[in-house]
Design a protein around this motif. Structure first.
Motif, short mmCIF file in Angstrom:
data_model
loop_
_atom_site.label_atom_id
_atom_site.label_comp_id
_atom_site.label_asym_id
_atom_site.label_seq_id
_atom_site.Cartn_x
_atom_site.Cartn_y
_atom_site.Cartn_z
N ALA A 28 -6.37 -33.05 33.03
CA ALA A 28 -6.02 -32.24 31.86
C ALA A 28 -4.86 -32.84 31.08
CB ALA A 28 -5.68 -30.82 32.29
N SER A 29 -4.92 -32.65 29.77
CA SER A 29 -3.85 -33.09 28.88
C SER A 29 -3.33 -31.91 28.08
CB SER A 29 -4.37 -34.17 27.93
OG SER A 29 -5.46 -33.68 27.16
N THR A 30 -2.18 -32.10 27.45
CA THR A 30 -1.63 -31.07 26.58
C THR A 30 -0.91 -31.76 25.43
OG1 THR A 30 -0.35 -29.01 26.50
CG2 THR A 30 0.51 -30.78 27.90
N GLU A 31 -0.08 -31.02 24.71
CA GLU A 31 0.56 -31.58 23.52
C GLU A 31 1.97 -31.03 23.34
OE1 GLU A 31 -1.76 -30.19 20.20
OE2 GLU A 31 -0.96 -28.16 20.35
N ALA A 52 -1.49 -37.11 30.27
CA ALA A 52 -1.60 -37.42 28.84
C ALA A 52 -0.97 -36.29 28.02
CB ALA A 52 -3.06 -37.61 28.45
N ILE A 53 0.00 -36.65 27.22
CA ILE A 53 0.63 -35.68 26.31
C ILE A 53 0.46 -36.19 24.88
CG2 ILE A 53 2.79 -34.62 25.57
CD1 ILE A 53 3.71 -34.50 28.40
N TYR A 54 -0.25 -35.41 24.10
CA TYR A 54 -0.46 -35.75 22.69
C TYR A 54 0.74 -35.26 21.88
CZ TYR A 54 -5.30 -36.94 23.79
OH TYR A 54 -6.42 -37.55 24.30
N ALA A 70 6.49 -39.78 20.29
CA ALA A 70 5.53 -40.43 21.18
C ALA A 70 6.21 -41.45 22.08
CB ALA A 70 4.42 -41.09 20.36
N LEU A 71 7.15 -42.20 21.53
CA LEU A 71 7.89 -43.17 22.34
C LEU A 71 8.73 -42.46 23.40
CD1 LEU A 71 8.94 -45.65 19.50
CD2 LEU A 71 7.23 -46.04 21.29
N ALA A 76 9.41 -40.95 29.15
CA ALA A 76 9.52 -39.89 30.15
C ALA A 76 8.50 -40.05 31.28
CB ALA A 76 9.35 -38.53 29.48
N GLY A 77 7.64 -41.06 31.18
CA GLY A 77 6.68 -41.32 32.25
C GLY A 77 5.31 -40.72 32.04
N PHE A 78 5.08 -40.18 30.85
CA PHE A 78 3.77 -39.62 30.53
C PHE A 78 2.95 -40.64 29.75
CE2 PHE A 78 6.56 -35.77 30.65
CZ PHE A 78 5.96 -35.16 31.75
N ARG A 79 1.66 -40.37 29.62
CA ARG A 79 0.79 -41.18 28.77
C ARG A 79 0.80 -40.57 27.38
NH1 ARG A 79 -4.93 -40.83 30.60
NH2 ARG A 79 -5.67 -40.24 28.54
N ALA A 80 1.39 -41.25 26.44
CA ALA A 80 1.55 -40.71 25.09
C ALA A 80 0.32 -41.00 24.25
CB ALA A 80 2.78 -41.32 24.42
#
Length: 310
Positions: A28-31, A52-54, A70-71, A76-80
């Motif tokens: 699951a991803s979020t934003e 994954a964080i949009y 996004a950077l 922070a260690g997430f997939r942007a």
């Protein structure tokens, strides 16, 4: 994300509904919005590294602010995966510079959307314009999300939406681009099932990340549904929200969507859910963590999840 035509989510071995929900939630991803960048330290304590964080390109945010957030997500260690609202980008030079900055900072994935501007501010009127410019590949971005609209869009006719998806898939195949569909959130689980059948009929094989509204009030859902141009079910809610939701069997909570998706036959094309947070990133993330960990019971009669500790 997988290339066109490759299998996505593998059907879980377990046959129980709770197990299927937990399996589906693993990817699951979020934003977040750019203004929620300060929430990242808290989100690190809630969501697993690599989630994954949009980054939403909200109406009040600039392209530069989306890149900056996004950077920060990546650090922070997430997939942007930043939204690129192409109708709000000045020109190809600006876009190329922004994408190269993202790639230099370790961001490999973007979500291309047309955006909410009634008229483009520059040379791009839609996402196909950006794809055909080759700016994305030149900047070193190899993974691209494109939008899907299971309930249609108030400003674009349905056939045009399907033709656009078909053209984007054809481009991805020619260019060797890794592409997936990230759908707009909806209020009708039945609409998503019908949209899935149409994907198959039209031979659109792109992996799908299905958009689901996170925990939110009915008024918030209606506000954002209207803002995002979601179709028929939104119009039905303009009167009495509670009555319309019951009559049309709308899914007004993420629980209802997850139950409907997980009760249906598994689809390899639907790889994971994406939860829209509507400015409530931390609340949505906490809900996601509990469901992924199995901290819930299923109330089948009420068609909802009973989250432990809530």
């Amino acid at each position: 994300m997988v290339k066109v035509g490759q299998p996505g989510r593998v059907a879980p071995a377990t046959d129980d509904l709770k197990g299927r929900i937990m399996s589906f939630m693993r990817g699951a991803s979020t934003e977040i919005t750019p203004s929620e960048e300060n929430r990242l330290p808290e989100l690190k304590s809630v969501l697993p590294a690599g989630t994954a964080i949009y980054v939403a390109h909200t109406p009040k945010s600039s392209f530069a602010q989306v890149i900056k957030a996004a950077l920060a997500v990546r650090r922070a260690g997430f997939r942007a995966a930043p939204h690129i609202a192409v109708r709000r980008v000045a020109d190809s030079r600006t876009l190329r510079a922004g994408l190269m900055e993202l790639r230099a900072g370790g961001v490999e994935e973007i979500l291309l959307i047309a955006g909410d501007a009634p008229r483009p501010v520059g040379e791009f009127s839609g996402t196909l314009d950006v794809l055909h410019s080759h700016v994305v590949q030149e900047a070193g971005i190899s993974r691209v999300g494109v939008a899907g609209h299971p309930e249609g869009h108030s400003a674009v006719d349905t056939e045009s939406l399907w033709k656009a998806l078909d053209a984007k898939q054809a481009y991805a195949l020619r260019a060797g681009l890794r592409m997936q569909i990230v759908t707009q959130f909806g209020l009708s689980a039945g609409a998503f099932a019908a949209w899935q059948r149409e994907l198959a009929a039209r031979q659109i094989l792109l992996p799908v990340r299905v958009g689901i509204a996170g925990p939110a009030s009915a008024a918030t859902l209606l506000h954002f549904a209207l803002q995002c141009g979601i179709g028929a079910s939104t119009r039905a809610l303009m009167g009495n929200i509670g009555t319309a939701a019951r009559r049309l069997r709308l899914a007004m909570t993420p629980d209802q969507h997850l139950l409907a998706l997980s009760a249906a036959p598994p689809s390899e094309q639907v790889v994971a859910p994406h939860f829209f947070a509507f400015g409530g990133a931390l609340e949505t993330a906490r809900w996601m963590r509990k469901v992924a960990a199995g901290a819930f019971d299923i109330d089948e009669k009420a068609a909802r999840l009973k989250i432990h500790g809530s």
